[in-house]
Motif scaffolding. Structure first.
Motif, PDB file in Angstrom:
ATOM      1  N   MET B 408       0.823  -1.203   0.000  1.00 15.76           N
ATOM      2  CA  MET B 408       0.000   0.000   0.000  1.00 15.76           C
ATOM      3  C   MET B 408       0.854   1.248   0.000  1.00 15.76           C
ATOM      4  N   GLN B 409       0.243   2.294  -0.542  1.00 11.27           N
ATOM      5  CA  GLN B 409       0.889   3.587  -0.498  1.00 11.27           C
ATOM      6  C   GLN B 409       0.557   4.132   0.872  1.00 11.27           C
ATOM      7  N   PHE B 410       1.550   4.169   1.740  1.00 10.48           N
ATOM      8  CA  PHE B 410       1.315   4.583   3.114  1.00 10.48           C
ATOM      9  C   PHE B 410       2.600   5.223   3.612  1.00 10.48           C
ATOM     10  N   ILE B 411       2.508   6.457   4.031  1.00  9.50           N
ATOM     11  CA  ILE B 411       3.618   7.243   4.560  1.00  9.50           C
ATOM     12  C   ILE B 411       4.656   7.562   3.473  1.00  9.50           C
ATOM     13  N   THR B 412       4.981   6.538   2.702  1.00 18.38           N
ATOM     14  CA  THR B 412       5.978   6.786   1.669  1.00 18.38           C
ATOM     15  C   THR B 412       5.472   6.217   0.340  1.00 18.38           C
ATOM     16  N   LEU B 413       6.228   6.423  -0.710  1.00 13.74           N
ATOM     17  CA  LEU B 413       5.780   6.005  -2.037  1.00 13.74           C
ATOM     18  C   LEU B 413       6.340   4.632  -2.383  1.00 13.74           C
ATOM     19  N   ARG B 414       5.615   3.926  -3.231  1.00 14.70           N
ATOM     20  CA  ARG B 414       6.069   2.574  -3.576  1.00 14.70           C
ATOM     21  C   ARG B 414       7.188   2.609  -4.626  1.00 14.70           C
ATOM     22  N   PRO B 415       8.126   1.665  -4.510  1.00 13.20           N
ATOM     23  CA  PRO B 415       9.326   1.693  -5.351  1.00 13.20           C
ATOM     24  C   PRO B 415       9.107   1.071  -6.724  1.00 13.20           C
ATOM     25  N   LYS B 416      10.150   1.082  -7.510  1.00 11.98           N
ATOM     26  CA  LYS B 416      10.127   0.445  -8.833  1.00 11.98           C
ATOM     27  C   LYS B 416      10.131  -1.077  -8.701  1.00 11.98           C
ATOM     28  N   VAL B 417       9.617  -1.710  -9.757  1.00  5.15           N
ATOM     29  CA  VAL B 417       9.765  -3.157  -9.893  1.00  5.15           C
ATOM     30  C   VAL B 417      10.503  -3.389 -11.201  1.00  5.15           C
ATOM     31  N   VAL B 418      11.591  -4.162 -11.155  1.00  7.77           N
ATOM     32  CA  VAL B 418      12.288  -4.480 -12.404  1.00  7.77           C
ATOM     33  C   VAL B 418      12.252  -5.979 -12.665  1.00  7.77           C
ATOM     34  N   LEU B 419      12.298  -6.307 -13.934  1.00  3.24           N
ATOM     35  CA  LEU B 419      12.306  -7.700 -14.370  1.00  3.24           C
ATOM     36  C   LEU B 419      13.634  -7.964 -15.078  1.00  3.24           C
TER      37      LEU B 419
END
Lengths: 83, 453, 350
Positions: B408-419
């Motif tokens: 969840m987006q909570f307090i901070t932002l969600r990071p990248k996902v790489v493949l």
């Protein structure tokens, strides 16, 4: 605060307190710090020495050394100057 | 110039009789420096920290191994990718390329599967929440609808009448398989006759086409035998349908829930050693089906919706040490930039965490905290870790299932996902969130636009 | 004949000897007395104060090995290191908690020339405390009623079925009696913190306890079986003294256990005889018990026979044992130099 005089320290990092019977293990940096403390170097000197030989910033070393001394204090390995 | 040695914080440990000696722990935390030959250091430099990393090679290997485990034991097998486990399009499409259908549990997931290009007839629609609109769409697309409750059954009968389509349906069956807890909230119960009752309702009215039987007995199951019990019970229903209506169902869907290699909190031995392998689940399910009394002309298709066991160990979460602290009770704590907001599974697994650089054999018992200003943000409440410095990098293992959907987006932002693809090329498959992304969804009433402080 | 005896290098765990002692030292005494081979003993220890480490006439050299909870991969690496130096022929693991890992590793060890003689994973799992009720049904043996629980509250429902006290057991070790629900909760927390979940709640059977140690060849044949009655019990329920007895029923039960399960390896059965004379099977320990030296002393050298089976050598079943021999355990204070403790604690070898 000084390291108690009768503490035995071996090169392998084994530390023995003859008055309490407790034994401890320290890592390489801890061993260097302990040996310098035993030779009555100031914390200032110790930090400078470590800074020269290792990849670390002065404040980090200072804080870690204080924490290390705290731990040794908790383990009753230190004594006051006049003891 | 003399190169300086790697610094490690000083540590002194009391030798106690009941304390694991440092030797015993020496090799527990072999550093993991690379993922699929790509240096972790480089990944973090280029894509930031924290960072989810997924291996395409590993996903395909997992899928092929699972497929082989079932196909060598049973003639007709079909996997359906469980969208809720990880519905990043890149991940879904790897499974679809391998031949997986889609298994969805909401209108949102359904639409995602359609957009990914999955034919409607290859989508299994599960779950208790399917709106009338969702169902109409699924019916017209010839999707396989797994009925969860009677209200849904009646609604489908109405839709069938008004659309002149004959919806393809299965019912979800819940049952006692000898394990605790029994999942009795989804579907119709086997033991008390609900399931048989619902099947009779479908067969009698004739507005729906009964194509399959479905069950999903639990999550992170450690007992292959429970699946054998479940398969036998579904086969029993199939046999009774055959006897009473001369009706052969086309498939038996055993759901998912196979444990991955993670270690549940409270377990003494690591999951890597103790959790059943996919072969053990396959053996239990297929022998139960083959040994059942159900002997149709064509063996029903065996559908598996396993998600976790196929993706968990194909993803890692990279992070960095923010700070080290000593707690009031003397314990060591380390704060990393990975919080429970992106590592939801930390609530039930003792995730394996390894440093991403070399270190000495000295370790300390550590509490591993996330970066959130929230007391619950604990990644591991007791872990023996080497002496990490601020800025050091860590790898959390087996994070592929549920984290990239339940985060969840909570307090901070969600990071990248790489493949990392099969040629070890790195692709960003989901960008990191920005403040702008978040604000886009918000609206500010005019009268709240200004203030003086 | 004696001069041609082969010499085997045997790794042995369980060198601890607290009030709930490990079997290691007793196993080694059996091995040292073996008529058919000589041995060099490599101790495998977890902690620096396991007494066996310091008994140099018992153990030739000791190495620390990682705790089972760290997983088989790391254990395997450590054993490779030890094997390279010592060339192990056999390993005899003696702890419940480590057996799973050794059973899993057995084929790998075998390929390197290290032999074991352990139960199969199916036997190991089937006899588990958690599965005892099913075990009783499957093999038609009396077992106390029990249930594996994951929360203390689940035990509440059992209160109605069983009478107080309840036996609260850990997955691998530890068992306490609880006389009320508060005690159930506190035992639950204490034991689960150490050995994980589930916790087994068992009905308490009143009666006299008997133990049998034995050895099955994996084909259903009994190689050894010695029944014992505890005479002196520590507050942890461990035998501190016991006597070999002539109990046909216990032997019959043991033979049945071995022939039906085709048990492979050593084991200990904990039996309770109630007032009606019925035997209840309380627990099956899938390893040699700490009192194994009594079996050696009455003519059934189980450690030797187990080693022979591990090596794949022909092994004749024992036909008899001396009845009425006692073992009386005693504690022994060794004088040890600090330098030895330092060595094992810092280098992991002594």
């Amino acid at each position: 605060m000084n390291l108690k005089n009768n503490i035995a320290i071996s090169d392998s990092g084994f530390v023995f307190n003859p008055s309490s019977g407790e034994s401890f293990s320290v890592n390489q940096i801890g061993l260097e710090m302990l040996n310098m403390l035993r030779q009555k170097f100031t914390t200032e000197d110790i930090v400078t020495h470590i800074e020269k030989g290792f990849q670390a910033e002065r404040p980090t070393i200072e804080r870690d050394l204080n924490d290390f001394i705290d731990m040794m204090n908790q383990y009753h390995l230190m004594q006051d100057e006049d003891e | 110039m003399i190169t300086k040695k790697r610094y490690e914080r000083p540590v002194i440990k009391k030798l106690e009789s009941n304390m694991p000696n440092k030797f015993g722990m020496r090799t527990e935390y072999e550093p993991v420096l690379h993922i699929e030959d790509i240096a972790i250091k480089d990944l973090i430099t280029k894509y930031g920290s924290p960072l989810f990393v997924i291996s395409e090679k590993k996903i395909r290997r997992n899928y092929q191994a699972a497929k082989q485990a079932f196909e060598t034991r049973y003639p007709r097998v079909q996997f359906a990718w469980s969208y809720k486990t990880n519905y990043l399009n890149a991940v879904c499409n790897i499974f679809h390329q391998e031949g997986s259908w889609a298994e969805v549990v909401s209108g949102f997931e359904y639409d995602k599967a359609i957009r990914n290009g999955v034919p409607g007839s290859n989508i299994i629609f599960n779950g208790p929440d399917k709106s009338e609109q969702d169902l109409r769409k699924a019916v017209t697309n010839n999707s396989l609808i797994h009925i969860d409750h009677l209200d849904e059954l009646y609604l489908l009968q109405e839709i069938a009448k008004s659309t002149k389509h004959k919806p393809k349906v299965a019912i979800r069956v819940n049952m006692d398989t000898g394990i605790f807890p029994i999942w009795d909230r989804f579907g119709f119960n086997f033991e008390n006759g609900q399931a048989w009752d619902a099947l009779n309702k479908i067969m009698f009215t004739g507005t729906l086409e009964l194509v399959g039987l479905h069950t999903h007995i639990g999550t992170f199951m450690l007992s292959p035998n429970a699946y054998a019990v479940a398969a036998a019970k579904l086969a029993n229903l199939a046999q009774r349908l055959h006897q009473k209506y001369d009706h052969e169902i086309k498939y038996i869907d055993m759901g998912g829930g196979f444990a991955s290699r993670n270690t549940l909190k409270g377990a003494y031995l690591p999951g890597v050693d103790t959790n059943p392998t996919i072969d053990e689940f396959a053996e239990a399910i297929t022998s139960a089906l083959i040994n059942s009394d159900f002997r149709p002309k064509n063996p029903p298709l065996l559908i598996l919706e396993t998600g976790r066991a196929l993706i968990d160990d194909a993803a890692w979460l990279l992070g960095s040490v923010i700070a080290n602290k000593r707690l009031a009770d003397g314990r060591r704590s380390t704060i990393i930039d990975i919080g429970v907001n992106i590592l939801f599974t930390a609530f039930w697994y003792a995730h394996k965490v390894t440093p991403a650089q070399k270190f000495t054999s000295y370790t300390e018992d550590t509490v591993l905290y996330g970066p959130l200003c929230m007391n619950i943000d604990v990644i591991r409440d007791n872990i023996t870790l080497p002496l990490l410095n601020k800025g050091d990098q860590v790898v959390v293992h087996h994070v592929g299932a549920y984290n990239m959907t339940q985060w969840m987006q909570f307090i901070t932002l969600r990071p990248k996902v790489v493949l990392i693809d099969q040629n070890n090329k790195v692709h960003v498959i989901r960008n990191n969130e920005t403040l702008e992304n978040m604000l886009e969804l918000e609206a500010l009433p005019d009268h709240l636009a200004n203030f003086d402080l | 004949m004696k001069t041609n005896k082969p010499t085997l290098t045997i790794g042995v765990t369980g060198l601890n000897a607290i009030d709930s002692p490990g079997p290691g030292v007793a196993v080694i005494r059996g091995l040292r007395e073996a008529a058919s081979f000589n041995c060099r003993i490599i101790g495998l220890s977890y902690e620096s104060l396991e007494p066996g480490i310091y008994m140099h006439d018992i153990v030739d050299k000791t190495y620390h090995i990682p705790y089972p909870s760290t997983g088989t991969e790391i254990l395997s690496d450590r054993l490779d290191y030890i094997h390279e130096i010592e060339k192990l022929d056999v390993i005899i693991p003696n702890f419940d908690a480590e057996l799973y890992s050794f059973i899993k590793l057995a084929p790998k060890l075998k390929s390197k020339g290290i032999h074991t003689f352990l139960p199969t994973l199916e036997q190991f799992e089937e006899r588990h405390k958690v599965n005892l009720p099913e075990f009783g049904v499957k093999y038609d043996m009396h077992v106390p009623r029990s249930k594996a629980v994951y929360t203390p509250n689940e035990a509440l429902s059992l209160e109605k079925e069983y009478e107080w006290p309840l036996v609260i057991k850990g997955k691998y070790y530890d068992a306490t009696l609880a006389y009320n629900f508060d005690q159930v909760k506190s035992s639950f927390n204490k034991i689960s913190a150490k050995w994980g979940l589930p916790i087994i709640i068992q009905e308490f059977i009143h009666g006299t306890e008997y133990n049998v140690t034995g050895l099955g060849d994996g084909e259903g044949n009994t190689i050894a079986a010695v029944p014992m009655r505890k005479q002196y019990i520590t507050d942890k329920g461990k035998a501190w003294g016991g006597i070999s007895i002539d109990d046909k029923k216990a032997i019959q039960l043991t033979n049945k256990f071995i022939s039906e399960t085709k048990w492979r390896g050593a084991f200990e059965l904990e039996l309770m005889k109630n007032k009606a004379g019925d035997y209840y099977l309380l627990e099956i320990n899938p390893r040699i018990p700490a009192w194994i030296y009594l079996a050696v002393g009455v003519g059934q050298n189980i450690p030797e026979a187990l080693t022979r089976l591990a090596m794949g050598w022909p092994t004749e079943p024992f036909k008899s044992y001396e009845v009425g021999k006692m073992f009386i355990r005693y504690a022994w204070d060794m004088i040890v130099n600090l330098s030895e403790f330092e060595k094992i604690s810092t280098l992991g070898e002594l």
